[in-house]
Write a protein that holds these residues in place. Structure first.
Motif, PDB file in Angstrom:
ATOM      1  N   GLY A 254       0.792  -1.210   0.000  1.00 13.62           N
ATOM      2  CA  GLY A 254       0.000   0.000   0.000  1.00 13.62           C
ATOM      3  C   GLY A 254       0.830   1.267   0.000  1.00 13.62           C
ATOM      4  O   GLY A 254       2.048   1.236   0.109  1.00 13.62           O
ATOM      5  N   ALA A 255       0.122   2.355  -0.136  1.00 13.42           N
ATOM      6  CA  ALA A 255       0.757   3.666  -0.153  1.00 13.42           C
ATOM      7  C   ALA A 255       1.167   4.068   1.256  1.00 13.42           C
ATOM      8  O   ALA A 255       0.498   3.724   2.229  1.00 13.42           O
ATOM      9  N   VAL A 256       2.283   4.778   1.355  1.00 22.31           N
ATOM     10  CA  VAL A 256       2.776   5.230   2.656  1.00 22.31           C
ATOM     11  C   VAL A 256       2.628   6.753   2.722  1.00 22.31           C
ATOM     12  O   VAL A 256       3.129   7.467   1.864  1.00 22.31           O
ATOM     13  N   ARG A 257       1.949   7.202   3.746  1.00 16.09           N
ATOM     14  CA  ARG A 257       1.734   8.632   3.947  1.00 16.09           C
ATOM     15  C   ARG A 257       2.491   9.083   5.199  1.00 16.09           C
ATOM     16  O   ARG A 257       2.918   8.270   6.001  1.00 16.09           O
ATOM     17  N   ILE A 258       2.604  10.379   5.340  1.00 16.83           N
ATOM     18  CA  ILE A 258       3.297  10.963   6.490  1.00 16.83           C
ATOM     19  C   ILE A 258       2.703  10.451   7.792  1.00 16.83           C
ATOM     20  O   ILE A 258       3.428  10.077   8.722  1.00 16.83           O
ATOM     21  N   LYS A 259       1.379  10.394   7.860  1.00 16.61           N
ATOM     22  CA  LYS A 259       0.738   9.950   9.107  1.00 16.61           C
ATOM     23  C   LYS A 259       1.088   8.500   9.438  1.00 16.61           C
ATOM     24  O   LYS A 259       1.180   8.127  10.608  1.00 16.61           O
ATOM     25  N   ASP A 260       1.309   7.663   8.415  1.00 16.92           N
ATOM     26  CA  ASP A 260       1.693   6.265   8.649  1.00 16.92           C
ATOM     27  C   ASP A 260       3.083   6.184   9.279  1.00 16.92           C
ATOM     28  O   ASP A 260       3.317   5.405  10.208  1.00 16.92           O
TER      29      ASP A 260
ATOM     30  N   VAL B 164       8.150  14.184  10.945  1.00 15.71           N
ATOM     31  CA  VAL B 164       8.330  13.318   9.782  1.00 15.71           C
ATOM     32  C   VAL B 164       8.596  14.168   8.537  1.00 15.71           C
ATOM     33  O   VAL B 164       9.506  13.872   7.761  1.00 15.71           O
ATOM     34  N   VAL B 165       7.814  15.236   8.363  1.00 13.60           N
ATOM     35  CA  VAL B 165       7.963  16.093   7.181  1.00 13.60           C
ATOM     36  C   VAL B 165       9.379  16.649   7.094  1.00 13.60           C
ATOM     37  O   VAL B 165       9.994  16.650   6.016  1.00 13.60           O
ATOM     38  N   ALA B 166       9.927  17.092   8.206  1.00 12.20           N
ATOM     39  CA  ALA B 166      11.284  17.651   8.201  1.00 12.20           C
ATOM     40  C   ALA B 166      12.301  16.613   7.727  1.00 12.20           C
ATOM     41  O   ALA B 166      13.173  16.908   6.895  1.00 12.20           O
ATOM     42  N   SER B 167      12.163  15.392   8.201  1.00  9.13           N
ATOM     43  CA  SER B 167      13.090  14.329   7.780  1.00  9.13           C
ATOM     44  C   SER B 167      12.852  13.916   6.335  1.00  9.13           C
ATOM     45  O   SER B 167      13.800  13.612   5.602  1.00  9.13           O
TER      46      SER B 167
ATOM     47  N   ARG C 269       5.916  14.760  -2.032  1.00  5.30           N
ATOM     48  CA  ARG C 269       5.229  16.018  -2.271  1.00  5.30           C
ATOM     49  C   ARG C 269       4.186  16.179  -1.185  1.00  5.30           C
ATOM     50  O   ARG C 269       3.582  15.201  -0.750  1.00  5.30           O
ATOM     51  N   ILE C 270       3.973  17.402  -0.766  1.00  3.98           N
ATOM     52  CA  ILE C 270       3.002  17.672   0.296  1.00  3.98           C
ATOM     53  C   ILE C 270       1.651  17.061  -0.073  1.00  3.98           C
ATOM     54  O   ILE C 270       1.206  17.153  -1.211  1.00  3.98           O
ATOM     55  N   ARG C 271       1.020  16.424   0.912  1.00  4.28           N
ATOM     56  CA  ARG C 271      -0.277  15.763   0.778  1.00  4.28           C
ATOM     57  C   ARG C 271      -0.273  14.615  -0.240  1.00  4.28           C
ATOM     58  O   ARG C 271      -1.273  14.318  -0.865  1.00  4.28           O
ATOM     59  N   ASP C 272       0.865  13.993  -0.410  1.00  3.60           N
ATOM     60  CA  ASP C 272       0.977  12.868  -1.332  1.00  3.60           C
ATOM     61  C   ASP C 272       1.720  11.739  -0.618  1.00  3.60           C
ATOM     62  O   ASP C 272       2.239  11.913   0.476  1.00  3.60           O
ATOM     63  N   CYS C 273       1.800  10.599  -1.252  1.00  2.00           N
ATOM     64  CA  CYS C 273       2.511   9.450  -0.696  1.00  2.00           C
ATOM     65  C   CYS C 273       4.020   9.669  -0.772  1.00  2.00           C
ATOM     66  O   CYS C 273       4.512  10.429  -1.594  1.00  2.00           O
ATOM     67  N   VAL C 274       4.721   8.974   0.097  1.00  2.00           N
ATOM     68  CA  VAL C 274       6.178   8.984   0.103  1.00  2.00           C
ATOM     69  C   VAL C 274       6.628   7.694  -0.578  1.00  2.00           C
ATOM     70  O   VAL C 274       6.134   6.615  -0.260  1.00  2.00           O
TER      71      VAL C 274
END
Length: 144
Positions: free
Chosen positions: A29-35, A47-50, A63-68
């Motif tokens: 599955g897709a990995v998001r910042i919250k995950d 997480v965003v800073a790293s 990209r902001i609001r997208d998967c990593v």
């Protein structure tokens, strides 16, 4: 930055994020910042800073609001970190009889700080003990 980044050039924190991202991606599955934040027990801004630092090293696409997503260089670095972690954990379990959960946690503390020389010597020691691949199922290409 082109090519691969040596994992030793990364801080322990960035190594940890890379390994967590790899583990989450392996789960599917897709990995998001919250995950990532949930898995590490930190806040999304941390997480965003790293992620921005890892993106600057061309190890991830973010990209902001997208998967990593790991780049090919990021995947290779993450696999190496993951295999090192598994190897150290297996050494603690097999050689010292440490319980799995404790060994995994201790390996997390150790794996970012051990030199390649130490890892190779441990690998040599464990291989000379004639452990089978079943005992230590590692992808050996990451230990060359």
């Amino acid at each position: 930055m082109t090519g691969s980044v040596a994992t030793l050039e990364l801080t322990a924190t960035l190594q940890s994020y890379l390994e967590v991202l790899y583990t989450l991606m392996k789960s599917g599955g897709a990995v998001r910042i919250k995950d990532i934040a949930k898995a590490k027990g930190v806040t999304p801004p941390s997480v965003v800073a790293s992620m921005r630092r890892l993106a600057a090293l061309d190890l991830i696409e973010y990209r902001i609001r997208d998967c990593v997503v790991l780049t090919p260089a990021g995947k290779l670095a993450a696999q190496k970190l993951y295999e090192r972690h598994r190897f150290i954990s297996n050494v603690l379990i097999e050689a010292l009889g440490i319980p799995l959960q404790v060994a995994w946690s201790d390996a997390s503390a150790m794996d970012h700080h051990l030199s390649e020389t130490t890892i190779k010597r441990l690998l040599h020691l464990m291989c000379s003990e004639e452990l089978t691949e079943k005992d230590m199922p590692l992808n050996m290409k990451f230990f060359d």
